[in-house]
Design a protein around this motif. Sequence first.
Motif, PDB file in Angstrom:
ATOM      1  N   ASN A 401       5.665   0.037  -2.124  1.00  0.00           N
ATOM      2  CA  ASN A 401       7.349  -0.337  -2.014  1.00  0.00           C
ATOM      3  C   ASN A 401       7.984   0.728  -3.112  1.00  0.00           C
ATOM      4  O   ASN A 401       9.234   0.910  -3.022  1.00  0.00           O
ATOM      5  CB  ASN A 401       7.581  -1.657  -2.438  1.00  0.00           C
ATOM      6  N   LEU A 402       6.926   1.463  -3.933  1.00  0.00           N
ATOM      7  CA  LEU A 402       7.792   2.467  -4.903  1.00  0.00           C
ATOM      8  C   LEU A 402       8.040   3.806  -4.042  1.00  0.00           C
ATOM      9  O   LEU A 402       7.110   4.316  -3.427  1.00  0.00           O
ATOM     10  CB  LEU A 402       6.901   2.555  -5.864  1.00  0.00           C
ATOM     11  N   ASP A 403       9.248   4.224  -4.447  1.00  0.00           N
ATOM     12  CA  ASP A 403       9.825   5.217  -3.965  1.00  0.00           C
ATOM     13  C   ASP A 403       9.423   6.405  -4.730  1.00  0.00           C
ATOM     14  O   ASP A 403      10.087   6.495  -5.792  1.00  0.00           O
ATOM     15  CB  ASP A 403      11.153   5.277  -3.313  1.00  0.00           C
ATOM     16  N   THR A 404       8.440   7.395  -4.671  1.00  0.00           N
ATOM     17  CA  THR A 404       8.044   8.454  -5.429  1.00  0.00           C
ATOM     18  C   THR A 404       8.435   9.746  -5.115  1.00  0.00           C
ATOM     19  O   THR A 404       8.198  10.753  -5.480  1.00  0.00           O
ATOM     20  CB  THR A 404       6.463   8.488  -5.530  1.00  0.00           C
ATOM     21  N   ASN A 405       9.675   9.801  -4.534  1.00  0.00           N
ATOM     22  CA  ASN A 405      10.414  11.039  -4.157  1.00  0.00           C
ATOM     23  C   ASN A 405      10.823  11.635  -5.185  1.00  0.00           C
ATOM     24  O   ASN A 405      11.760  10.863  -6.069  1.00  0.00           O
ATOM     25  CB  ASN A 405      11.623  10.653  -3.133  1.00  0.00           C
ATOM     26  N   HIS A 406      10.405  12.888  -5.416  1.00  0.00           N
ATOM     27  CA  HIS A 406      10.772  13.778  -6.814  1.00  0.00           C
ATOM     28  C   HIS A 406      11.945  14.747  -6.397  1.00  0.00           C
ATOM     29  O   HIS A 406      12.208  15.380  -7.287  1.00  0.00           O
ATOM     30  CB  HIS A 406       9.503  14.396  -7.397  1.00  0.00           C
ATOM     31  N   SER A 407      12.544  14.565  -5.415  1.00  0.00           N
ATOM     32  CA  SER A 407      13.584  15.664  -5.112  1.00  0.00           C
ATOM     33  C   SER A 407      14.573  15.817  -5.812  1.00  0.00           C
ATOM     34  O   SER A 407      15.310  16.816  -6.225  1.00  0.00           O
ATOM     35  CB  SER A 407      14.175  15.296  -3.417  1.00  0.00           C
ATOM     36  N   GLU A 408      15.307  14.411  -6.168  1.00  0.00           N
ATOM     37  CA  GLU A 408      16.536  14.606  -6.949  1.00  0.00           C
ATOM     38  C   GLU A 408      16.376  14.939  -8.627  1.00  0.00           C
ATOM     39  O   GLU A 408      16.815  15.609  -9.104  1.00  0.00           O
ATOM     40  CB  GLU A 408      17.000  13.148  -7.232  1.00  0.00           C
ATOM     41  N   MET A 409      14.958  14.600  -8.938  1.00  0.00           N
ATOM     42  CA  MET A 409      14.719  15.314 -10.376  1.00  0.00           C
ATOM     43  C   MET A 409      14.534  17.020 -10.126  1.00  0.00           C
ATOM     44  O   MET A 409      14.857  17.524 -11.213  1.00  0.00           O
ATOM     45  CB  MET A 409      13.467  14.638 -10.515  1.00  0.00           C
TER      46      MET A 409
END
Length: 641
Positions: A401-409
Amino acid sequence: MIKTERRNKMEDWLPTSAKEVERRGWDSVDVILFTGDAYIDHPAFGAAVVGRMLEAHGLKVAIIPQPNWRDDLRDFKKLGRPNYFFGVTAGAMDSMVNHYTANRRLRSDDAYTPDGRAGQRPDYASVVYCNILKDLYPDTPVLLGGIEASLRRVTHYDYWSDKLKPGILAESKADLLVYGMGEQPLLEIIRLIDRGVPIDSLKTIPQTAFLLEDGSSLPKNKNWKDLELFSHEDCLQDKIKYAKNFRHVEEESNRWNAARLIQGVENGKIVINPPYPPMTTGELDASFDLPYTRLPHPRYIAKGAIPAFEMIKFSVNMHRGCFGGCSFCTISAHQGKFIASRSKESILKEVDEIAQMPDFKGYLSDLGGPSANMYKMEGKNLRICQRCTRPSCIHPNICTNLDTNHSEMTDIYKSVNQRNDIKKAFIGSGVRYDMLYNPMATSEEKDSHKEYMQELIEHHVSGRLKVAPEHTSDQVLKIMRKPTFKLFHKFKADFDRINKDKNLNQQIIPYFISSHPGSEELDMANLACETHDMDFKLEQVQDFTPTPMTVATVIYYAGVHPYTLEETYTPRTKNEKLQQRMYLFWYKKEYQDKIKERLKNFKRFDMLKKLFPDKENKKQTSNHKHSKGKSFKSKKHFKKR
């Protein structure tokens, strides 16, 4: 952008003396804060955050930094009695961690004091300050907060006295304890005080704790479930009960909708109300956007630099909280596991403020948080998070369930580097590389991981990138709640590949811990061999220090894991600790003879050959062709010892 010289006046800081209070024209002070640190007016220092927040809500606030507790107590008397309350914190560190090494030796310096001078705060500073104030002003409320108080809010093992201590309210005499990050509970406290509610009636504010005398009824709150812990006296008699308590404390600390905890102590009960939900982006922005000078108080101008300030003066904290749940770490116990992130606008505003500082040369030392790459990360379905009791979102596996998307960072990294006054923004916080290899990630998340890694390694390394594998043994890493060392190999391979592609000469600096619960001497010998094969000569290492409110500390004291109640070996004696630590420095001549002797005793000539491939060891190895089979037995024998 042309820099404008900042001209601060004394009134730009919160007052620290009667003379400064008088210069403001105040005839009294609403809140007086006592802190074990020097006063640095910066959002990285808790006393400044609390002071500025209270000031923003119309209160007259003063700070007494590092009061002298050994003289006639004039520092505690100089501003008299506040209209609202005294606030007390030991500072940005537990005072005992601040004072002593893992070997219980007195440290010679203090990073939170001008010129790094030691001895400017007492042992157990929270208790000492509170007791002095309650003795001098018995009818004036004392609110206790900060990391030391937060992590000692229930029965806890104190490594420096080698005994269990009761929740800190039992010893401090404080009227109310604010645990965790204090903005939300303090705002509610001020709101109710302004409405005429006395502090001794504030019993149902989230994220606070208080001492309830025997015979007093528990305040009612229909939204909270109650969970009774084993009493302090029970814990003194039975280590297993102490370990069982810890599991409840950790799980409730990391739940969205937690229970109220109640623990008997002496002639009363400590009542710990459940925490607030994570701060919103707007709330966190408001805390960071307060009018800090971002500088130490002028009283320190002639007293020398403050090392802790020098380390963070050109850094930016992007978020709070950490869902790693490492067994030896206290971040989630204080900040929580749910991430509270600032807006991009707030972060860039702070970057621009730093760029205007007269001594800024264009280099940000850090753009991160408790863990560098958790910014904006949360559950894809928050309803699942609200029911979750896992202390870690990424161990033993990464939650689906964890969203590990790094795009905003990655976008913020790029935006910061595009600012005219920024030459380079380094990432000084530790990177959780295991999230970059999330096997359950969507294709979009995986693309973001690759882009983040490329951006990080190509543009944000100051020659050396800090990461913390902590150990090489899967058995130990499981207890640590850290990923397998195989992922570190994978990350290093990608790091080396990107460096080669971009013609960069950069290094990875891995952090390791010796003497952690579960770690045996041969585990440390194997760590030496594996890092030797990777051409590392370790520098960033530490000996495990038991600190209140961690899984590892419970194991150290109780001898069992609090979740399984299984017996777990822990190095405890000075000799055991030194024998583990020396393997980290196998390359130093003063340790080599001792390491050779120990490995020969274990009949681990394979390890001997790896670390010291000389003719003598080759001869020994050839005479012991079956050393690997024997070594397994010797490790079992060592475990029994």
